[in-house]
Design a protein around this motif. Structure first.
Motif, PDB file in Angstrom:
ATOM      1  N   GLY A   1     -10.091  -5.626   0.106  1.00 21.61           N
ATOM      2  CA  GLY A   1     -10.427  -5.133   1.505  1.00 21.61           C
ATOM      3  C   GLY A   1      -9.400  -6.059   2.450  1.00 21.61           C
ATOM      4  N   THR A   2      -8.868  -7.338   1.882  1.00 22.82           N
ATOM      5  CA  THR A   2      -8.053  -8.022   2.598  1.00 22.82           C
ATOM      6  C   THR A   2      -6.799  -7.562   2.531  1.00 22.82           C
ATOM      7  OG1 THR A   2      -9.681 -10.204   2.030  1.00 22.82           O
ATOM      8  CG2 THR A   2      -7.134 -10.310   2.658  1.00 22.82           C
ATOM      9  N   LEU A   3      -6.368  -6.946   1.527  1.00 22.83           N
ATOM     10  CA  LEU A   3      -4.832  -6.590   1.357  1.00 22.83           C
ATOM     11  C   LEU A   3      -4.974  -5.253   2.083  1.00 22.83           C
ATOM     12  CD1 LEU A   3      -4.508  -6.627  -2.793  1.00 22.83           C
ATOM     13  CD2 LEU A   3      -3.372  -7.912  -0.980  1.00 22.83           C
ATOM     14  N   VAL A   4      -5.809  -4.385   2.142  1.00 18.72           N
ATOM     15  CA  VAL A   4      -5.988  -3.260   3.082  1.00 18.72           C
ATOM     16  C   VAL A   4      -5.356  -3.912   4.374  1.00 18.72           C
ATOM     17  CG1 VAL A   4      -7.009  -1.586   4.159  1.00 18.72           C
ATOM     18  CG2 VAL A   4      -6.928  -1.677   1.697  1.00 18.72           C
ATOM     19  N   ASP A   5      -6.261  -4.811   5.111  1.00 14.22           N
ATOM     20  CA  ASP A   5      -6.155  -5.092   6.476  1.00 14.22           C
ATOM     21  C   ASP A   5      -4.872  -5.759   6.581  1.00 14.22           C
ATOM     22  OD1 ASP A   5      -8.724  -4.617   7.409  1.00 14.22           O
ATOM     23  OD2 ASP A   5      -9.702  -6.383   6.566  1.00 14.22           O
ATOM     24  N   ARG A   6      -4.068  -6.298   5.721  1.00 10.04           N
ATOM     25  CA  ARG A   6      -2.800  -6.970   5.883  1.00 10.04           C
ATOM     26  C   ARG A   6      -1.699  -5.845   5.672  1.00 10.04           C
ATOM     27  NH1 ARG A   6      -6.180  -9.902   7.508  1.00 10.04           N
ATOM     28  NH2 ARG A   6      -6.737 -11.849   6.643  1.00 10.04           N
ATOM     29  N   LEU A   7      -1.817  -5.058   4.743  1.00  7.23           N
ATOM     30  CA  LEU A   7      -0.569  -4.273   4.279  1.00  7.23           C
ATOM     31  C   LEU A   7      -0.688  -2.744   4.774  1.00  7.23           C
ATOM     32  CD1 LEU A   7      -0.214  -5.700   0.673  1.00  7.23           C
ATOM     33  CD2 LEU A   7       0.888  -6.343   2.543  1.00  7.23           C
ATOM     34  N   GLY A   8      -2.059  -2.228   4.966  1.00  8.43           N
ATOM     35  CA  GLY A   8      -2.204  -0.904   5.172  1.00  8.43           C
ATOM     36  C   GLY A   8      -2.785  -0.070   3.915  1.00  8.43           C
ATOM     37  N   GLN A   9      -3.766   0.784   4.075  1.00  9.28           N
ATOM     38  CA  GLN A   9      -4.264   1.606   3.264  1.00  9.28           C
ATOM     39  C   GLN A   9      -3.114   2.281   2.178  1.00  9.28           C
ATOM     40  OE1 GLN A   9      -7.239   4.410   4.249  1.00  9.28           O
ATOM     41  NE2 GLN A   9      -8.263   2.753   5.701  1.00  9.28           N
ATOM     42  N   HIS A  10      -2.184   2.850   2.665  1.00  6.82           N
ATOM     43  CA  HIS A  10      -1.242   3.706   2.053  1.00  6.82           C
ATOM     44  C   HIS A  10      -0.432   3.077   1.023  1.00  6.82           C
ATOM     45  CE1 HIS A  10       1.512   2.250   4.998  1.00  6.82           C
ATOM     46  NE2 HIS A  10       2.348   2.370   4.305  1.00  6.82           N
ATOM     47  N   ARG A  11      -0.308   1.573   1.265  1.00  5.30           N
ATOM     48  CA  ARG A  11       0.436   0.678   0.212  1.00  5.30           C
ATOM     49  C   ARG A  11      -0.501   0.195  -0.758  1.00  5.30           C
ATOM     50  NH1 ARG A  11       2.708  -1.389   5.220  1.00  5.30           N
ATOM     51  NH2 ARG A  11       5.092  -0.742   5.379  1.00  5.30           N
ATOM     52  N   VAL A  12      -1.791   0.214  -0.566  1.00  3.41           N
ATOM     53  CA  VAL A  12      -2.854  -0.553  -1.539  1.00  3.41           C
ATOM     54  C   VAL A  12      -3.431   0.620  -2.479  1.00  3.41           C
ATOM     55  CG1 VAL A  12      -4.941  -1.784  -1.819  1.00  3.41           C
ATOM     56  CG2 VAL A  12      -3.286  -2.270  -0.029  1.00  3.41           C
ATOM     57  N   LEU A  13      -3.672   1.805  -1.935  1.00  3.93           N
ATOM     58  CA  LEU A  13      -4.090   2.980  -2.775  1.00  3.93           C
ATOM     59  C   LEU A  13      -3.384   3.333  -4.083  1.00  3.93           C
ATOM     60  CD1 LEU A  13      -5.499   5.072   0.291  1.00  3.93           C
ATOM     61  CD2 LEU A  13      -6.938   4.439  -1.623  1.00  3.93           C
ATOM     62  N   PRO A  14      -2.104   3.481  -4.182  1.00  5.18           N
ATOM     63  CA  PRO A  14      -1.511   4.051  -5.206  1.00  5.18           C
ATOM     64  C   PRO A  14      -1.658   3.095  -6.364  1.00  5.18           C
ATOM     65  CG  PRO A  14      -0.221   4.620  -3.366  1.00  5.18           C
ATOM     66  CD  PRO A  14      -1.173   3.785  -2.807  1.00  5.18           C
ATOM     67  N   PRO A  15      -1.296   1.814  -6.384  1.00  8.50           N
ATOM     68  CA  PRO A  15      -1.225   1.001  -7.351  1.00  8.50           C
ATOM     69  C   PRO A  15      -2.691   0.669  -7.730  1.00  8.50           C
ATOM     70  CG  PRO A  15      -0.880  -0.501  -5.302  1.00  8.50           C
ATOM     71  CD  PRO A  15      -0.743   1.079  -5.161  1.00  8.50           C
ATOM     72  N   TYR A  16      -3.578   0.668  -7.079  1.00  6.45           N
ATOM     73  CA  TYR A  16      -5.212   0.535  -7.281  1.00  6.45           C
ATOM     74  C   TYR A  16      -5.363   1.715  -8.417  1.00  6.45           C
ATOM     75  CZ  TYR A  16      -6.904  -3.838  -5.493  1.00  6.45           C
ATOM     76  OH  TYR A  16      -7.115  -5.107  -5.122  1.00  6.45           O
ATOM     77  N   LEU A  17      -5.061   2.930  -7.814  1.00  7.39           N
ATOM     78  CA  LEU A  17      -5.252   4.089  -8.681  1.00  7.39           C
ATOM     79  C   LEU A  17      -4.805   4.174 -10.121  1.00  7.39           C
ATOM     80  CD1 LEU A  17      -6.079   6.962  -8.945  1.00  7.39           C
ATOM     81  CD2 LEU A  17      -4.073   7.966  -8.000  1.00  7.39           C
ATOM     82  N   LEU A  18      -3.456   3.531 -10.329  1.00  6.44           N
ATOM     83  CA  LEU A  18      -2.866   3.533 -11.600  1.00  6.44           C
ATOM     84  C   LEU A  18      -3.675   2.588 -12.423  1.00  6.44           C
ATOM     85  CD1 LEU A  18       0.835   3.496 -10.730  1.00  6.44           C
ATOM     86  CD2 LEU A  18      -0.415   5.422 -11.532  1.00  6.44           C
ATOM     87  N   ALA A  19      -3.991   1.421 -11.893  1.00  6.38           N
ATOM     88  CA  ALA A  19      -4.667   0.319 -12.745  1.00  6.38           C
ATOM     89  C   ALA A  19      -6.089   0.983 -12.934  1.00  6.38           C
ATOM     90  CB  ALA A  19      -4.991  -0.818 -11.902  1.00  6.38           C
ATOM     91  N   HIS A  20      -6.932   1.720 -12.140  1.00  5.88           N
ATOM     92  CA  HIS A  20      -7.909   2.379 -12.334  1.00  5.88           C
ATOM     93  C   HIS A  20      -7.929   3.292 -13.620  1.00  5.88           C
ATOM     94  CE1 HIS A  20     -12.244   3.353 -11.672  1.00  5.88           C
ATOM     95  NE2 HIS A  20     -12.000   4.811 -11.821  1.00  5.88           N
TER      96      HIS A  20
END
Length: 422
Positions: free
Chosen positions: A68-87
């Motif tokens: 949540g902190t990363l999304v507030d700082r970087l934006g959703q489009h930058r956080v979603l792809p790496p999290y998907l790959l890790a998941h």
């Protein structure tokens, strides 16, 4: 009522991000019951099944605030792809270990990693509603209610899908199905840049905003821990109840009845114009939530349990909708995603502990005695809600003119109370 919900979807793109969020988080309701059914089917016990499900959920509790902190700082489009790959990677590892009949002690780490890398999609979508309908727009309130109702629909359909797949096919098919839903929803949401909230630029020298610094936020999170404990323990104990009555395949629709009752309450609650203060509504909803689980001691058969658990669910959605509204009121806008995430974190922590404890009690003492675990969790949620009322009553006293829950509190003169920490 229909006009109110139709108005919330008036802006182009609203239905798209709401639908993407629905697909993305559908697996939230599939993963836990799938893990319980897969492991209990192989070991014949519910204790470790509850522990493994709890590891997955607690992993999410640890990862969501950071995300949540990363999304507030970087934006959703930058956080979603790496999290998907890790998941994807962590889920495939867990499935491989289960397929290879690896020792049970090897499973908790990848299960926790699955949860850690599963973003709190509800917070991402609600942040988009907040961006689309800023200030005191009634559509924002309705949008929050829509998402809470969709959450409950997910918990009606998810357990049914998970149970059917886990009991009628190879159990690992359930994990594969959930993984595909996550991938589709994540890519779909990432591509919708027009509805994504912009990153708030921090002025040089300005203190960075964190949601937990807001007055009352810690108590709200603790209430959610107790609510999550109720969810986790009652779900595992219901599965155990069905199994101990020779109807294991009925687990999915019994669990779905809980969400069905909650979803109905959420629809009715979100369609009404409320005049009472938001904080008062939250406390009253939490008090009802605290008492309803006592109904779980009534049934002796599975159909009776389904009916009682649907009634228990009636207290759930109003409590959660009001909680999101309180977070929206007290957390700074630049930390809103993080603040909304803390609700999910509290629910996840409670769910994980409740699932593990409830499963252990069901193994040793039977499901009927184990129902004391969700009862105790629900009552603690009610007590903590009254503590929150004492903490915030003076700060939010002027919310009586607020539109339908959950919205932005309004002062007596009709002016919006800003989102600075109180």
């Amino acid at each position: 009522m229909l006009n109110k919900y139709k108005a919330a979807y008036a802006r182009p793109g609203t239905s798209a991000f709401s639908a993407a969020g629905f697909v993305f988080r559908f697996s939230i309701a599939v993963y836990p019951i799938a893990l319980v059914l897969i492991i209990s089917g192989r070991t014949g016990e519910y204790g470790f099944a509850g522990v493994l499900s709890g590891c997955y959920v607690i992993g999410g509790a640890l990862g969501n605030p950071l995300a949540g902190t990363l999304v507030d700082r970087l934006g959703q489009h930058r956080v979603l792809p790496p999290y998907l790959l890790a998941h994807l990677a962590s889920t495939i590892v867990l499935a491989g270990l289960i397929a290879g009949h690896a020792a049970l002690w090897t499973l908790p780490v990848p299960a926790a990693a699955m949860g850690f890398t599963f973003l709190n999609v509800g917070a991402l979508v609600r942040a988009r509603w907040s961006f689309f309908w800023p200030g005191d727009a009634p559509q924002r309130s309705t949008g929050y209610s829509i998402e809470s109702t969709l959450d409950e629909l997910i918990f009606v359909l998810g357990p049914l899908a998970g149970t059917i797949l886990a009991t009628q096919t190879d159990p690992l098919v359930t994990l594969g199905f959930a993984l595909v839903m996550v991938a589709i929803g994540s890519v779909w949401l990432t591509r919708q840049r027009s509805s994504e909230p912009p990153v708030v630029t921090r002025i040089a020298g300005q203190r960075r905003a964190f949601a937990l610094r807001s007055k009352g936020m810690l108590l709200i999170s603790l209430v959610m821990v107790s609510v999550g404990g109720t969810f986790g323990s009652v779900e595992v104990v219901m599965v155990a109840f069905c199994g101990q009555h020779g109807q294991r395949s009925s687990s999915g629709w019994v669990v779905a009845c809980f969400a069905l009752g909650s979803g109905l309450a959420g629809l009715l609650y979100g369609a009404r114009h409320w005049r009472s203060p938001l904080l008062v509504r939250f406390v009253l909803a939490a008090s009802v939530f605290a008492l309803l689980p006592l109904l779980t001691f009534v049934p002796d058969r599975v159909p009776e349990l389904a009916l009682c658990i649907a009634l228990v669910g009636l207290g759930t959605a109003p409590t959660l909708i009001a909680a999101f509204g309180l977070v929206d009121a007290i957390v700074p806008s630049e930390a809103l995603t993080e603040g909304l995430t803390w609700i999910g974190t509290g629910l996840s922590v409670g769910y994980g502990v409740g699932a593990a404890v409830g499963g252990g009690f069901a193994d040793v003492h039977g499901a009927r005695v184990a129902f004391w675990i969700p009862v105790g969790c629900a009552m603690s949620a009610g007590v903590l809600a009254w503590c929150l009322f004492a903490r915030l009553d003076g700060s939010l006293r002027a919310t009586s003119a607020q539109p339908a829950v959950p919205g932005v509190p309004m002062a007596a003169g009709g002016q919006m109370i800003d989102n600075r920490p109180l």
